[in-house]
Enzyme design. Structure first.
Site, PDB file in Angstrom:
ATOM      1  CE  LYS A  21       4.013 -10.524 -26.103  1.00 19.21           C
ATOM      2  NZ  LYS A  21       5.170  -9.577 -26.984  1.00 19.21           N
ATOM      3  NE  ARG A 121       5.774  -1.249 -31.149  1.00 18.41           N
ATOM      4  CZ  ARG A 121       5.758  -2.402 -30.555  1.00 18.41           C
ATOM      5  NH1 ARG A 121       5.643  -3.475 -30.713  1.00 18.41           N
ATOM      6  NH2 ARG A 121       5.694  -2.241 -29.059  1.00 18.41           N
ATOM      7  CB  SER A 165      10.911   1.035 -21.936  1.00 13.63           C
ATOM      8  OG  SER A 165      11.229  -0.044 -22.903  1.00 13.63           O
ATOM      9  CD  GLN A 167       9.680  -3.956 -25.875  1.00 14.67           C
ATOM     10  OE1 GLN A 167       9.930  -2.822 -26.609  1.00 14.67           O
ATOM     11  NE2 GLN A 167       8.637  -4.957 -25.879  1.00 14.67           N
ATOM     12  CG  ASP A 313       2.032  -5.741 -22.339  1.00 14.47           C
ATOM     13  OD1 ASP A 313       2.166  -4.714 -23.276  1.00 14.47           O
ATOM     14  OD2 ASP A 313       2.990  -6.368 -22.094  1.00 14.47           O
ATOM     15  CE  LYS A 340       3.437  -0.857 -24.916  1.00 14.10           C
ATOM     16  NZ  LYS A 340       4.774  -1.530 -24.580  1.00 14.10           N
ATOM     17  NE  ARG A 344      -1.970  -2.934 -27.731  1.00 16.65           N
ATOM     18  CZ  ARG A 344      -0.997  -3.914 -27.504  1.00 16.65           C
ATOM     19  NH1 ARG A 344      -0.553  -3.701 -26.484  1.00 16.65           N
ATOM     20  NH2 ARG A 344      -0.486  -5.089 -28.228  1.00 16.65           N
ATOM     21  NE  ARG A 386      -0.152  -7.374 -24.918  1.00 19.86           N
ATOM     22  CZ  ARG A 386       0.247  -8.353 -24.433  1.00 19.86           C
ATOM     23  NH1 ARG A 386      -0.650  -9.365 -23.934  1.00 19.86           N
ATOM     24  NH2 ARG A 386       1.533  -8.559 -24.273  1.00 19.86           N
TER      25      ARG A 386
HETATM   26  C1  S3P Z   1       8.067  -6.247 -22.775  1.00 20.96           C
HETATM   27  C2  S3P Z   1       8.091  -5.022 -22.252  1.00 20.96           C
HETATM   28  C3  S3P Z   1       6.884  -3.922 -22.484  1.00 20.96           C
HETATM   29  C4  S3P Z   1       5.624  -4.638 -22.957  1.00 20.96           C
HETATM   30  C5  S3P Z   1       5.829  -5.815 -23.932  1.00 20.96           C
HETATM   31  C6  S3P Z   1       6.830  -6.853 -23.513  1.00 20.96           C
HETATM   32  C7  S3P Z   1       9.271  -7.034 -22.498  1.00 20.96           C
HETATM   33  O1  S3P Z   1       7.296  -3.051 -23.327  1.00 20.96           O
HETATM   34  O2  S3P Z   1       4.624  -3.613 -23.477  1.00 20.96           O
HETATM   35  O3  S3P Z   1       4.691  -6.435 -24.263  1.00 20.96           O
HETATM   36  O4  S3P Z   1       9.200  -8.136 -22.701  1.00 20.96           O
HETATM   37  O5  S3P Z   1      10.099  -6.589 -22.073  1.00 20.96           O
HETATM   38  P1  S3P Z   1       8.020  -1.745 -23.176  1.00 20.96           P
HETATM   39  O6  S3P Z   1       9.268  -1.950 -22.704  1.00 20.96           O
HETATM   40  O7  S3P Z   1       7.738  -0.759 -24.695  1.00 20.96           O
HETATM   41  O8  S3P Z   1       7.148  -1.017 -21.979  1.00 20.96           O
END
Ligand code: S3P
Length: 426
Positions: A21, A121, A165, A167, A313, A340, A344, A386
């Site tokens: 993903k 979120r 993070s 992201q 995750d 999340k 969770r 999940r």
């Molecule tokens: C992800 C980063 C993670 C993960 C998410 C996918 C990504 O999130 O939990 O399923 O693809 O960069 P966070 O950046 O909030 O930790």
């Protein structure tokens, strides 16, 4: 939709899983920003990654999908078009947070929105660094979607994210592609590095030394042929199935084994799991290999400190294994789990109790006591992919037939989850 799950007896099979993903999101975005055509093989079939493709189409990329092969004619880094409608990110935090970085540096305004879960979120974690770069973003109550992004000329910054993070890191790095000068991210804990790997693969000017990542603005990215490895976080459910059902063994081919993701395998081995990696290779900068797992009794474990971020995750399904282990599982330093797709900590604690486990909940995690026999039941997914999949795996070891409520939530990352589960019975 409720999905019935029957208990499972010993299995010995070989399976393949859909594309990763995280990598699919990045390839979807970067091919759209690249010059010329790209083909992405084994693109994730999950709804989240298709939200990313929809967004990039709205921004002008020509994208066609045939099965899991995606063909993209990129716009070039200065070629994104102002969208005529707000961009729908569905359930996908990765789509919204990474895209916010790209859009902050475009010469137009647009709005990003999502479903009910995504609308709850926090987005201030990406709004803050983007504001430091000169970005102009607005959100409901200053932090929740919908997010309005008024693109402008960004300036490079040096940023140390306050939370672990990928992201947030990726948002800043992608914004850095459109900023003047150099953008630097200094991580405290090294999170998944798929953005860095992909940017290098596309020919961007990026350097990584330890936990410091530097990217320069004004890169020209080149379209290319890409292969997405299978998703290790999806594999986690099937590895867990083999570790729950006595006598089982399972082989999973072509799984992404990026070292920033494989803490999962190390942790399972520390619990006593018998896992082997075969046929290791490198594809588009990412490590790929086959996994072979054999059933064996598990000790318990503790997930805390830096390890928590690396397993974030997988904690729901690891908690199921923890309940089946000899000593149970303790999870700490996991406040991030509360923001999340669902909270969770709360949703898993409630489902683990429904299985019969004793769970002590903390603000930042929980302790799950070992449980000799899982109780069958009707387990809510709370609309979280999940949670749906973790409870379906738990149900394989229950004392009767269980049901997963809103089971279709799994399709956010893994639409083939239940049919793959059926393959274990074949
Ligand atoms: C992800 C980063 C993670 C993960 C998410 C996918 C990504 O999130 O939990 O399923 O693809 O960069 P966070 O950046 O909030 O930790």
């Amino acid at each position: 939709m409720n999905q019935k799950i029957h208990p499972l007896s010993r299995f010995e099979v070989s399976i393949r899983l859909p594309g990763d993903k995280s990598i699919s999101h990045r390839f979807g975005m970067l091919t759209a920003l690249a010059e010329g055509p790209s083909t992405i093989h084994n693109y994730s079939s999950g709804a989240d990654c298709h939200s990313t493709l929809g967004a990039m189409r709205t921004l002008g990329a020509e994208i066609s999908v045939e099965g899991t092969t995606v063909t993209v004619r990129g716009c070039g880094s200065a070629g994104l078009r102002p969208p005529t409608v707000p961009i729908d990110c569905g359930n996908s935090g990765t789509t919204m947070r990474l895209l916010a970085g790209i859009l902050a540096g475009q010469p137009f305004e647009c709005e990003l929105f999502g479903d009910e879960s995504l609308s709850r979120r926090p987005m201030d974690r990406v709004m803050n660094p983007l504001a430091l770069m000169g970005g102009v973003l607005e959100a409901r109550d200053g932090r929740y979607p919908p997010l309005t992004v008024r693109g402008c000329q960004l300036q490079g910054i040096t940023y140390a994210p306050p939370m672990a993070s990928a992201q947030v890191k990726s948002c800043v790095l992608l914004a850095g592609l459109f900023a003047n000068g150099e953008t630097v991210v200094e991580e405290r804990i090294r999170t998944r590095d798929h953005t860095e790997v992909a940017l290098r693969e596309f020919g961007a000017d990026i350097s990584v030394i330890g936990k410091t990542i530097r990217v320069r603005g004004g890169n020209i990215l080149q379209g290319r042929e890409l292969m997405v490895p299978s998703d290790l976080s999806s594999a986690a459910f099937f590895l867990s199935a083999a570790l729950l059902v006595p006598g089982s063994s399972l082989q999973i081919a072509g799984v992404g084994l990026n070292p920033t993701r494989t803490a999962l395998l190390d942790f399972l081995v520390s619990m006593g799991a018998n896992i082997r990696i075969l046929n290791l290779s490198q594809v588009n900068g990412e490590m790929v290999g086959d996994l072979l797992v054999r059933y064996g009794p598990l000790r318990g474990g503790v997930i805390e400190k830096d390890l928590t971020a690396l397993l974030i995750d997988e904690i729901p399904v690891l908690s199921v294994l923890g309940a089946a282990s000899a000593e149970g599982l303790v999870v700490r330093d996991a406040r991030e789990l509360r923001v999340k797709e669902t909270d969770r900590i709360a949703t898993m604690a409630s489902n683990l109790r429904a299985l019969g486990a004793e769970v002590e909940e903390f603000e930042d995690g929980y302790a799950v006591k070992p449980l000799r026999q899982f109780r069958a039941g009707i387990f809510p997914s709370f609309g979280d992919h999940r949670i749906a999949m973790s409870m379906a795996i738990a149900a394989l070891a229950a004392d009767g037939v269980s049901e997963i409520e809103e089971a279709e939530a799994a399709s956010v990352s893994f639409p083939e989850f239940y049919s793959t589960l059926d393959m274990l019975r074949a």
